[in-house]
Design an enzyme around this catalytic site. Structure first.
Site, short mmCIF file in Angstrom:
data_model
loop_
_atom_site.label_atom_id
_atom_site.label_comp_id
_atom_site.label_asym_id
_atom_site.label_seq_id
_atom_site.Cartn_x
_atom_site.Cartn_y
_atom_site.Cartn_z
N ARG A 46 0.82 -1.22 0.00
CA ARG A 46 0.00 0.00 0.00
C ARG A 46 0.85 1.26 0.00
O ARG A 46 0.40 2.34 -0.37
CB ARG A 46 -0.98 0.00 1.19
CG ARG A 46 -1.88 1.24 1.26
CD ARG A 46 -3.16 1.05 2.06
NE ARG A 46 -2.95 0.30 3.29
CZ ARG A 46 -2.38 0.79 4.40
NH1 ARG A 46 -1.98 2.04 4.45
NH2 ARG A 46 -2.24 0.02 5.46
N TYR A 98 -17.32 17.15 -15.30
CA TYR A 98 -17.67 15.74 -15.16
C TYR A 98 -18.61 15.59 -13.96
O TYR A 98 -18.32 16.08 -12.86
CB TYR A 98 -16.38 14.93 -14.94
CG TYR A 98 -16.58 13.45 -14.88
CD1 TYR A 98 -16.98 12.73 -16.00
CD2 TYR A 98 -16.37 12.75 -13.70
CE1 TYR A 98 -17.16 11.36 -15.94
CE2 TYR A 98 -16.54 11.37 -13.63
CZ TYR A 98 -16.94 10.69 -14.76
OH TYR A 98 -17.11 9.33 -14.70
N ASP A 168 -8.68 19.20 -14.56
CA ASP A 168 -9.00 17.84 -14.99
C ASP A 168 -8.61 17.75 -16.47
O ASP A 168 -9.24 18.34 -17.33
CB ASP A 168 -10.49 17.54 -14.80
CG ASP A 168 -10.83 16.09 -15.12
OD1 ASP A 168 -10.18 15.50 -16.00
OD2 ASP A 168 -11.78 15.55 -14.50
N LYS A 193 -9.30 6.40 -19.87
CA LYS A 193 -9.73 6.95 -21.16
C LYS A 193 -8.58 6.89 -22.16
O LYS A 193 -7.92 5.88 -22.27
CB LYS A 193 -10.26 8.37 -20.95
CG LYS A 193 -11.15 8.54 -19.70
CD LYS A 193 -12.52 7.94 -19.87
CE LYS A 193 -13.33 7.89 -18.59
NZ LYS A 193 -13.58 9.16 -17.92
#
Ligand SMILES: *Cc1c(COP(=O)(O)O)cnc(C)c1O
Length: 369
Positions: A46, A98, A168, A193
């Site tokens: 982690r 978004y 973004d 994407k």
């Protein structure tokens, strides 16, 4: 060096006799770490992972800042908001961003005392809300409306107001636009994407202008556990090598489709920053290296849009964008975005242009009742 060359070498170790060009993924929860853990480069999965490091190095080279990989685009968005915003702070969001970014702010951060201010992307209207704000959030081109704002000028105004700036950058990718060079503190993206482009993985990243902010975001990631699996990260790094060739074909296809749509009576309006008469064109031409692979258009109504999507043989009906397959969807089926019922967002893929144009023309014909 050109982008096409940089993506081939980004984050790849130098040549070592008998070693692969790029090491395989490291699957580990625990690493050998006896005694003082400060002496072990890796201790627990982690905290850090060698596969993340290679990809983060690549993204850092392309974005021009310190990069961190996250489990998804929303995990990256949450890391910036969660690290920066405190009760009483104000954040200035695009009203047409978004949808889930707005939901996250409104459902969680507002409930914890963060004040949310929103204004449209178009015309840089967010500039009017900066007084006393802690964070300016931009999305350009916006998803799904494809509105563009002048990032450099908004960054300068935000800095004068004492606010940090996050952009973004999902739609353009760092090969289409470099927010940090335009003055932003954070470049945030969903790498599900176009950056990875094969519709086969979830991932996100943040690139930070200031390494100290990168340290804070890394701490957030460790505390929240919003970490990516090594397989996803390894695949993403592999996909990066073809980003330039993919975008070249996708952007050319997007322009060709936008041109065709503009010439057709069935289409009420088309938005694509690469069209010379698009309201976004002038600013996009100044701040983007390419106009992107996403366009939107409006047909008469819901029925016309549904018939268009059903009649097309090549355009995959799916949400999301940026993959090798051309895809599209009637955005209003989700709710949340202020778009007309006949509004379609289309992401151009890598198919041959002539096949796509023929298919699009045929589907438009079929969109009539
Ligand atoms: C998809 C997307 C996100 C969210 O990313 P996920 O990887 O789906 O979590 C954020 N911003 C934009 C512009 C997006 O298109």
């Amino acid at each position: 060096m050109h982008d096409a060359t940089r993506v081939i070498h980004a984050g790849i170790p130098g040549a070592r006799q008998g070693e692969p060009f790029r090491p395989g993924p490291t699957f580990a929860s625990a690493f050998h770490a006896a005694g003082d853990p400060a002496g072990a480069e890796f201790t627990y999965g982690r905290f850090d992972n060698p596969t993340w490091r290679g990809f983060e190095q690549a993204i850092a080279e392309l974005e021009g800042g310190t990069a961190l990989v996250f489990a998804s685009g929303m995990a990256a968005v949450a890391a910036v908001m969660g690290s920066v915003l405190r009760p009483g702070d104000a954040v200035v969001l695009p009203s047409d961003s978004y949808y889930t970014t707005r939901l996250l702010a409104e459902e969680y951060f507002a409930a914890m005392g963060v004040r949310i201010r929103t204004a449209p992307t178009r015309g840089g209207e967010q500039a009017g809300l900066l007084e006393g704000a802690r964070l300016l959030w931009l999305e350009s081109p916006s998803n799904p409306g494809l509105e563009v704002c002048d990032i450099a000028s908004l960054c300068a105004e935000a800095r004068r107001a004492g606010a940090l700036i996050a952009v973004d950058n999902t739609t353009p990718t760092p090969l289409g636009q470099r927010p940090l060079a335009l003055g932003a503190d954070f470049s945030v993206a969903s790498d599900a994407k176009a950056l990875t482009g094969h519709s086969d993985l979830m991932l996100g990243h943040v690139a930070c202008a200031d390494p100290e902010w990168a340290d804070r975001l890394r701490t957030w990631r460790t505390r929240m556990g919003s970490i990516a699996g090594p397989m996803e990260v390894w695949l993403a790094h592999r996909s990066l090598a073809t980003l330039d060739v993919r975008l070249e074909r996708m952007c050319a296809n997007a322009l060709a489709i936008a041109d065709l749509l503009s010439s057709r009576p069935e289409v009420r309006s088309v938005r694509y920053p690469g069209l010379p008469d698009d309201p976004s064109h002038e600013v996009a031409a100044r701040q983007m290296a390419r106009f992107g692979h996403v366009l939107s258009f409006e047909l008469a109504d819901r029925g016309a849009a549904e018939r268009f999507l059903a009649a097309s043989e090549l355009i995959v009906e799916a949400t999301s964008f940026g993959g090798v397959h051309t895809s599209a969807e009637r955005r209003a089926r989700w709710g949340g975005d202020a778009v007309p019922e006949g509004f379609i967002r289309l992401s151009a893929g890598l198919e041959h242009r002539d096949d796509l144009l023929a298919d699009t023309a045929h589907a438009l014909q079929a969109s009539h009742p």
